[in-house]
Design a protein around this motif. Sequence first.
Motif, PDB file in Angstrom:
ATOM      1  N   ASP A   1       0.846  -1.192   0.000  1.00 36.25           N
ATOM      2  CA  ASP A   1       0.000   0.000   0.000  1.00 36.25           C
ATOM      3  C   ASP A   1       0.884   1.244   0.000  1.00 36.25           C
ATOM      4  OD1 ASP A   1      -2.134   1.661   0.108  1.00 36.25           O
ATOM      5  OD2 ASP A   1      -2.632   1.301   2.208  1.00 36.25           O
ATOM      6  N   TYR A   2       0.820   2.020  -1.091  1.00 37.10           N
ATOM      7  CA  TYR A   2       1.669   3.207  -1.190  1.00 37.10           C
ATOM      8  C   TYR A   2       0.889   4.327  -1.869  1.00 37.10           C
ATOM      9  CZ  TYR A   2       5.509   6.285  -2.453  1.00 37.10           C
ATOM     10  OH  TYR A   2       6.334   7.383  -2.591  1.00 37.10           O
ATOM     11  N   GLN A   3       0.768   5.458  -1.167  1.00 34.69           N
ATOM     12  CA  GLN A   3       0.080   6.649  -1.668  1.00 34.69           C
ATOM     13  C   GLN A   3      -1.319   6.311  -2.187  1.00 34.69           C
ATOM     14  OE1 GLN A   3       2.593   8.747  -4.460  1.00 34.69           O
ATOM     15  NE2 GLN A   3       3.923   9.538  -2.851  1.00 34.69           N
ATOM     16  N   LYS A   4      -2.080   5.628  -1.323  1.00 32.81           N
ATOM     17  CA  LYS A   4      -3.476   5.287  -1.582  1.00 32.81           C
ATOM     18  C   LYS A   4      -3.659   4.411  -2.825  1.00 32.81           C
ATOM     19  CE  LYS A   4      -5.195   9.531   0.590  1.00 32.81           C
ATOM     20  NZ  LYS A   4      -6.036  10.737   0.422  1.00 32.81           N
ATOM     21  N   ALA A   5      -2.624   3.692  -3.184  1.00 34.02           N
ATOM     22  CA  ALA A   5      -2.708   2.769  -4.316  1.00 34.02           C
ATOM     23  C   ALA A   5      -2.027   1.457  -3.928  1.00 34.02           C
ATOM     24  CB  ALA A   5      -2.052   3.364  -5.553  1.00 34.02           C
ATOM     25  N   GLU A   6      -2.539   0.352  -4.460  1.00 37.04           N
ATOM     26  CA  GLU A   6      -1.961  -0.949  -4.169  1.00 37.04           C
ATOM     27  C   GLU A   6      -1.018  -1.372  -5.298  1.00 37.04           C
ATOM     28  OE1 GLU A   6      -5.018  -3.783  -3.451  1.00 37.04           O
ATOM     29  OE2 GLU A   6      -5.650  -2.884  -1.553  1.00 37.04           O
ATOM     30  N   HIS A   7       0.145  -1.863  -4.917  1.00 36.99           N
ATOM     31  CA  HIS A   7       1.122  -2.370  -5.862  1.00 36.99           C
ATOM     32  C   HIS A   7       1.335  -3.850  -5.552  1.00 36.99           C
ATOM     33  CE1 HIS A   7       2.354   1.734  -7.172  1.00 36.99           C
ATOM     34  NE2 HIS A   7       2.000   2.043  -5.928  1.00 36.99           N
ATOM     35  N   ASN A   8       1.183  -4.694  -6.555  1.00 37.01           N
ATOM     36  CA  ASN A   8       1.299  -6.133  -6.350  1.00 37.01           C
ATOM     37  C   ASN A   8       2.626  -6.656  -6.882  1.00 37.01           C
ATOM     38  OD1 ASN A   8      -1.325  -6.606  -5.176  1.00 37.01           O
ATOM     39  ND2 ASN A   8      -2.182  -6.178  -7.195  1.00 37.01           N
ATOM     40  N   PHE A   9       3.255  -7.489  -6.079  1.00 39.88           N
ATOM     41  CA  PHE A   9       4.518  -8.102  -6.434  1.00 39.88           C
ATOM     42  C   PHE A   9       4.410  -9.608  -6.223  1.00 39.88           C
ATOM     43  CE2 PHE A   9       5.184  -3.831  -4.911  1.00 39.88           C
ATOM     44  CZ  PHE A   9       6.019  -3.264  -5.853  1.00 39.88           C
ATOM     45  N   ALA A  10       5.225 -10.343  -6.943  1.00 43.47           N
ATOM     46  CA  ALA A  10       5.232 -11.801  -6.810  1.00 43.47           C
ATOM     47  C   ALA A  10       6.634 -12.270  -6.505  1.00 43.47           C
ATOM     48  CB  ALA A  10       4.717 -12.459  -8.084  1.00 43.47           C
ATOM     49  N   MET A  11       6.730 -13.289  -5.662  1.00 43.34           N
ATOM     50  CA  MET A  11       8.021 -13.877  -5.312  1.00 43.34           C
ATOM     51  C   MET A  11       7.977 -15.382  -5.571  1.00 43.34           C
ATOM     52  SD  MET A  11       9.915 -14.204  -1.586  1.00 43.34           S
ATOM     53  CE  MET A  11      10.299 -12.467  -1.444  1.00 43.34           C
ATOM     54  N   ASN A  12       8.993 -15.880  -6.223  1.00 45.90           N
ATOM     55  CA  ASN A  12       9.134 -17.318  -6.418  1.00 45.90           C
ATOM     56  C   ASN A  12       9.303 -17.961  -5.046  1.00 45.90           C
ATOM     57  OD1 ASN A  12      10.451 -19.917  -6.795  1.00 45.90           O
ATOM     58  ND2 ASN A  12      10.835 -19.319  -8.908  1.00 45.90           N
ATOM     59  N   GLY A  13       8.356 -18.826  -4.665  1.00 45.64           N
ATOM     60  CA  GLY A  13       8.367 -19.415  -3.328  1.00 45.64           C
ATOM     61  C   GLY A  13       9.448 -20.444  -3.109  1.00 45.64           C
ATOM     62  N   GLN A  14      10.212 -20.739  -4.145  1.00 44.01           N
ATOM     63  CA  GLN A  14      11.324 -21.681  -4.019  1.00 44.01           C
ATOM     64  C   GLN A  14      12.678 -20.976  -4.062  1.00 44.01           C
ATOM     65  OE1 GLN A  14      12.425 -24.041  -7.434  1.00 44.01           O
ATOM     66  NE2 GLN A  14      12.665 -25.889  -6.190  1.00 44.01           N
TER      67      GLN A  14
ATOM     68  N   LYS B   1       6.449  -4.137 -10.609  1.00 45.51           N
ATOM     69  CA  LYS B   1       6.819  -2.784 -11.013  1.00 45.51           C
ATOM     70  C   LYS B   1       6.628  -1.819  -9.846  1.00 45.51           C
ATOM     71  CE  LYS B   1       5.650  -3.361 -15.908  1.00 45.51           C
ATOM     72  NZ  LYS B   1       4.825  -2.860 -17.034  1.00 45.51           N
ATOM     73  N   PRO B   2       7.717  -1.436  -9.158  1.00 44.25           N
ATOM     74  CA  PRO B   2       7.595  -0.468  -8.069  1.00 44.25           C
ATOM     75  C   PRO B   2       7.359   0.934  -8.628  1.00 44.25           C
ATOM     76  CG  PRO B   2       9.895  -0.993  -8.443  1.00 44.25           C
ATOM     77  CD  PRO B   2       9.097  -1.904  -9.341  1.00 44.25           C
ATOM     78  N   PRO B   3       6.788   1.837  -7.818  1.00 45.02           N
ATOM     79  CA  PRO B   3       6.590   3.215  -8.289  1.00 45.02           C
ATOM     80  C   PRO B   3       7.926   3.905  -8.496  1.00 45.02           C
ATOM     81  CG  PRO B   3       6.151   3.043  -5.941  1.00 45.02           C
ATOM     82  CD  PRO B   3       6.329   1.643  -6.433  1.00 45.02           C
ATOM     83  N   LEU B   4       7.942   4.887  -9.379  1.00 41.67           N
ATOM     84  CA  LEU B   4       9.173   5.626  -9.674  1.00 41.67           C
ATOM     85  C   LEU B   4       9.087   7.035  -9.111  1.00 41.67           C
ATOM     86  CD1 LEU B   4       9.730   4.531 -13.395  1.00 41.67           C
ATOM     87  CD2 LEU B   4      10.771   3.566 -11.330  1.00 41.67           C
ATOM     88  N   SER B   5      10.235   7.544  -8.682  1.00 40.82           N
ATOM     89  CA  SER B   5      10.320   8.895  -8.142  1.00 40.82           C
ATOM     90  C   SER B   5      10.668   9.867  -9.252  1.00 40.82           C
ATOM     91  CB  SER B   5      11.392   8.950  -7.046  1.00 40.82           C
ATOM     92  OG  SER B   5      11.685  10.282  -6.695  1.00 40.82           O
TER      93      SER B   5
END
Length: 381
Positions: A326-339, A346-350
Amino acid sequence: MPTVLHFKCPNCGADMAFDSQSGMLRCGSCGRTDDIDKMAGGKSSKSGKITFDMDEDDKRAFKEAFDHDYEDDSDEDEPASHNTFQGDEAVQYNCNNCGAILITDTLTTATSCSFCGAGVVLGDRLAGDLAPAKVLPFTISKEEAQEAFIKWCRKGLLTPKDFMTANRIKSITGLYVPFWLYDINGRGEVDAICTRVRTYTRGDWIYTETKYYAVYRKVDLNYQRIPCDASKKMDDTLMDKLEPYDYAHLKDFKIPYLVGYIAEKYDYDATQLLPRVKNRVASYVDSYLRSTIVGYSSVSYQRKDIKLRQKHADYTLLPVWMVCYDYQKAEHNFAMNGQTGKIVGKPPLSAGKIAAWFSGISAGTFILLRILTLILGGILR
């Protein structure tokens, strides 16, 4: 009837769950562990019970405290709980721990009770053709996944400073994503006209010699375990970027691997996804053919023929940690290989960092050009 599977500890009766560190079923209360590989089959038998390869004491204990095959015992005169909702929107089950209602969509095969937190498996959705052939168990725990994500956020050179603190994790969910693993045979043939060009000088003349070659290549290649995401919910691009997985650790599917995680069944069967996989493998065969034609000045393909054939496909569950940030009233989804722990997203850019970065490049380029101008000016003088 809908079947809800709970895994109870034979020692204390508490809920057990799959432990990614030991690869065993573990009781969070007393610490007891059970080897999943020693559980005979791990699937419901014709009688509806799940049997285990254990000594007599353990069998007796499991019969008393680990009786995890439950059926909905609601009144037969009342509508079945899984028909409460219209269409295929949702299905209702009952938690055998606390009696709470579990509402899932029609594709969920494993989840957790929102009230008591018990990990449950919906056994009727893992029977027959719906049963996976293989599973790749989690090797990264939730705590390790969260720590790795925090470190990953801090490496973002162009991400906002306050995002890099990674203290806004809204949720982190262990999810078994349905995949099909394909074994594909690829045969390719190519005819090409290739040239070798040589330039040499004799006296005052410059000669160019061009030799032409008729080139033929034929390959017969086998590709094993090509993964293809079979869930509508998951972003295909995101899932592709999580590769590679180490398939040397694939296990024959057994229900206890799912306990404590969320799992879903496939939306697309192996036949529906085959065209997508063939397109992918065709590029592999094409690339390999091209790699065999080297040492020429030019290559002109006259004919290319690639034929693909599916040899085998396994319905497989692969481990993924999904992180909602949760960043600046928006949700950003990320995935991690569980193995492997590989993280994609895609993280937000400054805007400020990007501007500073381009300013730095511009300033560096200006200084370099100025130095070159001075050097060239001195040489020309």
